[in-house]
Design a protein around this motif. Structure first.
Motif, PDB file in Angstrom:
ATOM      1  N   THR A 185     -20.314  29.217  -9.094  1.00 30.74           N
ATOM      2  CA  THR A 185     -19.949  30.667  -8.373  1.00 30.74           C
ATOM      3  C   THR A 185     -18.908  30.577  -7.737  1.00 30.74           C
ATOM      4  O   THR A 185     -18.290  29.792  -7.037  1.00 30.74           O
ATOM      5  CB  THR A 185     -21.346  30.998  -7.521  1.00 30.74           C
ATOM      6  OG1 THR A 185     -21.283  29.962  -6.201  1.00 30.74           O
ATOM      7  CG2 THR A 185     -22.841  30.752  -8.010  1.00 30.74           C
ATOM      8  N   TYR A 186     -18.421  31.728  -7.871  1.00 31.74           N
ATOM      9  CA  TYR A 186     -17.170  32.026  -7.277  1.00 31.74           C
ATOM     10  C   TYR A 186     -16.956  33.378  -6.312  1.00 31.74           C
ATOM     11  O   TYR A 186     -17.718  34.343  -6.603  1.00 31.74           O
ATOM     12  CB  TYR A 186     -15.964  32.129  -8.166  1.00 31.74           C
ATOM     13  CG  TYR A 186     -15.964  33.340  -9.072  1.00 31.74           C
ATOM     14  CD1 TYR A 186     -16.549  33.518 -10.183  1.00 31.74           C
ATOM     15  CD2 TYR A 186     -15.034  34.478  -8.438  1.00 31.74           C
ATOM     16  CE1 TYR A 186     -16.697  34.617 -11.029  1.00 31.74           C
ATOM     17  CE2 TYR A 186     -15.143  35.543  -9.476  1.00 31.74           C
ATOM     18  CZ  TYR A 186     -15.911  35.459 -10.634  1.00 31.74           C
ATOM     19  OH  TYR A 186     -15.487  36.714 -11.604  1.00 31.74           O
ATOM     20  N   ASP A 187     -16.358  33.530  -5.605  1.00 31.30           N
ATOM     21  CA  ASP A 187     -16.086  34.791  -4.316  1.00 31.30           C
ATOM     22  C   ASP A 187     -14.728  35.099  -4.400  1.00 31.30           C
ATOM     23  O   ASP A 187     -13.883  34.472  -3.730  1.00 31.30           O
ATOM     24  CB  ASP A 187     -16.901  34.253  -3.136  1.00 31.30           C
ATOM     25  CG  ASP A 187     -16.555  35.380  -2.261  1.00 31.30           C
ATOM     26  OD1 ASP A 187     -16.166  36.514  -2.601  1.00 31.30           O
ATOM     27  OD2 ASP A 187     -17.213  35.269  -1.100  1.00 31.30           O
ATOM     28  N   ALA A 188     -14.421  36.157  -5.086  1.00 35.97           N
ATOM     29  CA  ALA A 188     -13.084  36.731  -5.053  1.00 35.97           C
ATOM     30  C   ALA A 188     -13.034  37.741  -4.049  1.00 35.97           C
ATOM     31  O   ALA A 188     -11.997  38.720  -4.144  1.00 35.97           O
ATOM     32  CB  ALA A 188     -12.660  37.005  -6.289  1.00 35.97           C
ATOM     33  N   GLY A 189     -14.042  37.959  -3.160  1.00 35.56           N
ATOM     34  CA  GLY A 189     -13.987  39.188  -2.249  1.00 35.56           C
ATOM     35  C   GLY A 189     -12.982  39.258  -1.411  1.00 35.56           C
ATOM     36  O   GLY A 189     -12.519  40.363  -0.890  1.00 35.56           O
ATOM     37  N   LYS A 190     -12.138  38.133  -1.167  1.00 32.21           N
ATOM     38  CA  LYS A 190     -10.865  38.160  -0.053  1.00 32.21           C
ATOM     39  C   LYS A 190      -9.618  37.784  -0.888  1.00 32.21           C
ATOM     40  O   LYS A 190      -8.764  37.329  -0.243  1.00 32.21           O
ATOM     41  CB  LYS A 190     -11.343  37.207   0.886  1.00 32.21           C
ATOM     42  CG  LYS A 190     -12.377  37.357   2.064  1.00 32.21           C
ATOM     43  CD  LYS A 190     -12.556  36.636   3.127  1.00 32.21           C
ATOM     44  CE  LYS A 190     -13.523  37.188   4.076  1.00 32.21           C
ATOM     45  NZ  LYS A 190     -14.556  36.049   4.693  1.00 32.21           N
ATOM     46  N   GLY A 196     -23.237  37.065  -3.143  1.00 30.98           N
ATOM     47  CA  GLY A 196     -23.246  37.298  -1.866  1.00 30.98           C
ATOM     48  C   GLY A 196     -23.634  36.022  -0.778  1.00 30.98           C
ATOM     49  O   GLY A 196     -22.901  36.081   0.190  1.00 30.98           O
ATOM     50  N   GLY A 197     -24.102  35.135  -1.471  1.00 28.11           N
ATOM     51  CA  GLY A 197     -24.320  33.814  -0.652  1.00 28.11           C
ATOM     52  C   GLY A 197     -23.089  32.891  -0.781  1.00 28.11           C
ATOM     53  O   GLY A 197     -22.090  33.377  -1.341  1.00 28.11           O
ATOM     54  N   PRO A 198     -23.123  31.550  -0.273  1.00 25.36           N
ATOM     55  CA  PRO A 198     -22.099  30.872  -0.258  1.00 25.36           C
ATOM     56  C   PRO A 198     -21.640  30.582  -1.591  1.00 25.36           C
ATOM     57  O   PRO A 198     -22.571  30.294  -2.295  1.00 25.36           O
ATOM     58  CB  PRO A 198     -22.496  29.603   0.612  1.00 25.36           C
ATOM     59  CG  PRO A 198     -23.697  30.092   1.160  1.00 25.36           C
ATOM     60  CD  PRO A 198     -24.267  31.080   0.259  1.00 25.36           C
ATOM     61  N   ALA A 199     -20.384  30.542  -1.805  1.00 27.36           N
ATOM     62  CA  ALA A 199     -19.964  30.286  -3.470  1.00 27.36           C
ATOM     63  C   ALA A 199     -19.219  28.796  -3.371  1.00 27.36           C
ATOM     64  O   ALA A 199     -18.798  28.456  -2.452  1.00 27.36           O
ATOM     65  CB  ALA A 199     -18.796  31.261  -3.710  1.00 27.36           C
ATOM     66  N   ASP A 200     -19.396  28.380  -4.561  1.00 28.65           N
ATOM     67  CA  ASP A 200     -18.808  27.058  -4.899  1.00 28.65           C
ATOM     68  C   ASP A 200     -17.286  27.279  -4.743  1.00 28.65           C
ATOM     69  O   ASP A 200     -16.619  26.402  -4.160  1.00 28.65           O
ATOM     70  CB  ASP A 200     -19.069  26.414  -6.219  1.00 28.65           C
ATOM     71  CG  ASP A 200     -20.664  26.255  -6.532  1.00 28.65           C
ATOM     72  OD1 ASP A 200     -21.292  25.796  -5.793  1.00 28.65           O
ATOM     73  OD2 ASP A 200     -21.218  26.816  -7.572  1.00 28.65           O
ATOM     74  N   LEU A 201     -16.646  28.324  -5.186  1.00 22.59           N
ATOM     75  CA  LEU A 201     -15.170  28.482  -5.472  1.00 22.59           C
ATOM     76  C   LEU A 201     -14.815  29.741  -4.630  1.00 22.59           C
ATOM     77  O   LEU A 201     -15.335  30.661  -4.874  1.00 22.59           O
ATOM     78  CB  LEU A 201     -14.701  28.391  -6.699  1.00 22.59           C
ATOM     79  CG  LEU A 201     -13.395  29.220  -6.982  1.00 22.59           C
ATOM     80  CD1 LEU A 201     -12.380  28.116  -6.352  1.00 22.59           C
ATOM     81  CD2 LEU A 201     -12.843  29.140  -8.288  1.00 22.59           C
ATOM     82  N   THR A 202     -14.148  29.652  -3.485  1.00 25.80           N
ATOM     83  CA  THR A 202     -13.468  30.873  -2.722  1.00 25.80           C
ATOM     84  C   THR A 202     -12.210  30.987  -3.325  1.00 25.80           C
ATOM     85  O   THR A 202     -11.274  30.135  -3.209  1.00 25.80           O
ATOM     86  CB  THR A 202     -13.691  30.620  -1.251  1.00 25.80           C
ATOM     87  OG1 THR A 202     -15.012  30.384  -1.112  1.00 25.80           O
ATOM     88  CG2 THR A 202     -13.283  31.740  -0.573  1.00 25.80           C
ATOM     89  N   THR A 233     -11.019  25.663  -2.771  1.00 28.16           N
ATOM     90  CA  THR A 233     -10.798  26.943  -2.607  1.00 28.16           C
ATOM     91  C   THR A 233      -9.542  27.248  -3.256  1.00 28.16           C
ATOM     92  O   THR A 233      -8.539  26.191  -3.368  1.00 28.16           O
ATOM     93  CB  THR A 233     -10.513  27.203  -1.066  1.00 28.16           C
ATOM     94  OG1 THR A 233     -11.651  26.756  -0.219  1.00 28.16           O
ATOM     95  CG2 THR A 233      -9.864  28.503  -0.800  1.00 28.16           C
ATOM     96  N   VAL A 234      -9.092  28.491  -3.756  1.00 30.63           N
ATOM     97  CA  VAL A 234      -7.893  28.785  -4.420  1.00 30.63           C
ATOM     98  C   VAL A 234      -7.039  29.642  -3.830  1.00 30.63           C
ATOM     99  O   VAL A 234      -7.857  30.721  -3.117  1.00 30.63           O
ATOM    100  CB  VAL A 234      -8.047  29.378  -6.109  1.00 30.63           C
ATOM    101  CG1 VAL A 234      -6.895  30.062  -6.547  1.00 30.63           C
ATOM    102  CG2 VAL A 234      -8.438  27.936  -6.821  1.00 30.63           C
TER     103      VAL A 234
END
Ligand SMILES: [Zn+2]
Length: 184
Positions: free
Chosen positions: A39-44, A73-79, A98-99
């Protein structure tokens, strides 16, 4: 369980093992478990959000043992974050980290989709390989600003497939991009 069922089960297992031993299937022992979900979060990731989504789809189309999924929306593996430095990846373990989509490389003229797929390559366990060859995704900035290839080559894809098939152990590491050594 009745003995007849045990025998039937044993037969089924034997049949599966025989199927599994066919040469075409022997390289991938993870098929039955399905792809590893990252899972990834690119929200920031600021102005790079769409590029990160596109890069995730590119990788999903290139390999089958791992699938990137946008975090609900939860904690992602990749931020994925954006900052003014050079792009870099902090790998915590295979498929986790993190990238930073560094604006300095973008300002220098490097292709944003290539930066995004390259950095995800690090999260998938690929090291830098500064060959200067554009067909190599992990050659990164060494291929110059004219390089717009955002696809992994066959070797790179194979390494990612093996990493996830074997659940490879990747030691925590920071992989920072550097400007190509210009001769002018
Ligand atoms: Zn790199």
């Amino acid at each position: 369980m009745p003995r007849s069922s045990m025998t039937a089960l044993a037969g089924a297992v034997t049949a599966l093992l025989l199927v599994g031993s066919a040469p075409a299937a022997s390289a991938n022992s993870a098929t039955s478990a399905g792809p590893h979900i990252v899972t990834y979060d690119a929200g920031k990731a600021a102005e790079f959000q769409a590029a990160v989504d596109a890069a995730a789809q590119v990788w999903n189309g290139q390999v089958s043992n791992v699938t990137l999924q946008k975090s609900a929306g939860g904690p992602a593996d990749l931020t994925v974050l954006a900052d003014d430095g050079w792009p870099r990846a902090q790998v915590d373990s295979l498929g986790s980290g993190t990238v930073w989509m560094g604006r300095e490389a973008v300002s220098a003229g490097h292709h944003v989709p290539r930066i995004a797929t390259h950095e995800i390559g690090h999260i998938f366990g690929l090291p830098d390989n500064r060959t200067g060859v554009c067909a190599d995704l992990m050659s990164g900035a060494s291929a110059g600003t004219d390089c717009t290839n955002d696809l992994p080559n066959e070797e790179e894809k194979g390494e990612v497939e093996r990493n996830f098939a074997q659940d490879a152990s990747i030691a925590p590491r920071l992989l920072a991009e550097t400007p190509a050594l210009a001769t002018r």
